[in-house]
Motif scaffolding. Structure first.
Motif, short mmCIF file in Angstrom:
data_model
loop_
_atom_site.label_atom_id
_atom_site.label_comp_id
_atom_site.label_asym_id
_atom_site.label_seq_id
_atom_site.Cartn_x
_atom_site.Cartn_y
_atom_site.Cartn_z
N GLU A 126 0.83 -1.21 0.00
CA GLU A 126 0.00 0.00 0.00
C GLU A 126 0.86 1.26 0.00
O GLU A 126 0.57 2.24 -0.69
CB GLU A 126 -0.91 -0.01 1.23
CG GLU A 126 -2.10 -0.91 1.11
CD GLU A 126 -3.00 -0.52 -0.05
OE1 GLU A 126 -3.47 0.63 -0.09
OE2 GLU A 126 -3.20 -1.36 -0.94
N PHE A 216 -0.91 7.31 6.69
CA PHE A 216 -0.71 5.96 7.19
C PHE A 216 -0.14 6.03 8.61
O PHE A 216 0.85 6.74 8.85
CB PHE A 216 0.27 5.19 6.30
CG PHE A 216 -0.27 4.87 4.94
CD1 PHE A 216 -0.89 3.65 4.69
CD2 PHE A 216 -0.17 5.79 3.90
CE1 PHE A 216 -1.39 3.35 3.43
CE2 PHE A 216 -0.67 5.51 2.64
CZ PHE A 216 -1.29 4.28 2.40
N ALA A 228 -4.95 3.22 6.90
CA ALA A 228 -4.86 4.21 5.83
C ALA A 228 -6.06 5.15 5.99
O ALA A 228 -7.20 4.72 5.86
CB ALA A 228 -4.86 3.54 4.46
#
Length: 339
Positions: A126, A216, A228
Motif C-alpha cells: 500500500e 498511514f 490508511a
C-alpha cells in the motif's frame, strides 16, 4: 573424470576409428578383459552412442553425440514445454485474481475513509502504491532512532523516484538517528535529491502523509497492522501535528559537527531529566527517545554525576528543587509568540 567414464570414452574412440567392431575384438585391441569392455559398452549404450549391427550379433557401430542428445532430450523437451504451458496458465489465472484484488481494493478505498491493512507485506504494498501515485508532497515521521540498513536500501528507489519527479519531501527523525551511519548516509542521499530532513528529541509514532490526502499510521505496537486514513479532517489534523514537530525540529546534516553534537546531547539529557521527573522507567525513557536502554542508562549516570545524586529518590528531589524544570518551562513559553 573417473576411471569408469574414462573407459567409456576410450572404447567410444576406438569404435569411431574402427566403425564396425565386435566387443571381443575391441577388448583385444585395448588389452582389457571382456568384463571391463562390456561394462564400458553398457555405459555407452545408456547414452545411445553404440548401435548394434547384424541383428543379434555382437558387432556395434556408433552414433554421433549430437544425434544421441536429440533422442535423449526429446522427452525432456516435451516435459519442459508442458511445464511452460502450465506456468503460463497459472500466471494468467492468478493475474485475473490480481485484477480482482486491485479493483476491490480501490472500491474499498473509495468507500472507507479508514482502511485497516493487515500484515507487513500488505502494508508495504500500500505504501509503495501511494508513493507511486504521489504528485506533490510527502510528510514522514520516523521515530525510534536509526533505521536498519536493509530497510533504508529498500525504501530508497521509491523515494528517489518521488524526488526525481518533483515531489516535495520532508522527514523527521529523532536526534538519536544522527549517530547512526546508515541513516546519515540515507539522509545525505535524500538531501542531495532535494528532500528536507530534521530531527527532534521526542516525536509521535510513525506517520506518513501523501499529498495531504491519505495518511498511514500504525494500529498495533508490532507494526503488523496499519490504518490508511482518507477522512480530510483527520488527515489535516495529522498534518498539523507534523508541522508542529517540524517547526521545533533541528536540520539534520549528513555530518555531525562537534558543536551540534554537544547541543544535541544536552537536549537529550534535558529530555531525560523531564521524563525522570515524571517517574518514567529507564526502558520507557529509552523507547520515547529512540535510543537503547544501555545508552539511556549512560546518560542517566551522567545526570546522577552532574546533580551529585546517589539514588533515584535523591535525584528526583534534586531535580525538583534545582529549578531546572522551571527554567526549561520559561524558555519554551518565551519561544511561543503572543496571540
Amino acid at each position: 573424470m573417473d576411471a569408469e567414464e574414462a573407459d567409456s570414452v576410450e572404447l567410444y574412440r576406438l569404435m569411431v576409428l574402427e566403425q564396425d567392431l565386435e566387443l571381443p575384438a575391441a577388448a583385444a585391441l585395448l588389452g582389457w578383459t571382456e568384463g571391463r569392455t562390456a561394462a564400458a559398452a553398457e555405459r555407452l549404450g545408456r547414452y545411445e552412442l553404440l548401435v548394434p549391427l547384424r541383428g543379434e550379433g555382437r558387432a556395434f557401430g556408433v552414433a554421433t553425440p549430437r544425434s544421441a542428445v536429440c533422442r535423449l532430450m526429446a522427452p525432456l523437451d516435451q516435459q519442459i514445454e508442458h511445464l511452460e504451458r502450465e506456468a503460463e496458465r497459472l500466471r494468467a489465472n492468478l493475474g485475473r485474481y490480481q485484477d480482482t484484488y486491485s479493483e476491490a481494493l480501490r472500491e474499498a478505498e473509495g468507500r472507507n475513509e479508514v482502511l485497516t491493512i493487515l500484515g507487513l507485506d500488505a502494508i508495504n504494498a500500500e505504501l509503495e502504491g501511494a508513493a507511486a501515485r504521489c504528485t506533490k508532497e510527502v510528510l514522514t515521521v520516523q521515530p525510534g532512532g536509526g533505521r536498519k540498513a536493509e530497510s533504508l536500501a529498500a525504501s530508497w528507489e521509491p523515494t528517489r523516484a518521488m524526488l526525481d519527479r518533483g515531489v516535495q519531501m520532508r522527514t523527521i527523525y529523532q536526534h538519536s538517528a544522527r549517530f547512526h551511519p546508515a541513516t546519515r548516509q540515507y539522509v545525505k542521499q535524500v538531501s542531495t535529491h532535494g528532500g528536507a530532513v530534521r530531527s527532534v528529541d521526542e516525536c509521535t509514532d510513525r506517520l506518513i502523509i501523501f499529498d495531504r490526502e491519505v495518511a498511514f499510521i500504525p494500529a498495533r505496537g508490532d507494526r503488523q497492522v496499519a490504518l490508511a486514513i482518507r477522512e480530510p479532517a483527520v488527515v489535516q489534523f495529522l498534518v498539523s501535528v507534523f508541522e508542529r514537530f517540524w517547526h521545533d525540529a533541528t536540520p539534520f546534516a549528513s555530518h555531525n559537527r562537534a558543536s551540534e553534537v554537544k547541543t544535541l546531547l544536552t537536549g537529550v539529557r534535558m529530555s531525560i531529566i523531564k521524563l525522570l521527573a515524571e517517574g518514567e522507567t529507564d526502558t520507557a525513557i529509552a523507547r520515547r527517545l529512540g535510543v537503547s536502554v544501555r545508552t539511556c542508562r549512560g546518560h542517566i549516570a551522567k545526570i546522577y554525576e552532574e546533580f551529585g545524586a546517589r539514588s533515584r529518590c535523591q535525584l528526583g528531589v534534586l531535580i525538583a528543587t534545582s529549578g531546572v524544570l522551571d527554567a526549561v518551562g520559561d524558555e519554551e513559553a518565551g519561544a511561543c509568540p503572543d496571540d
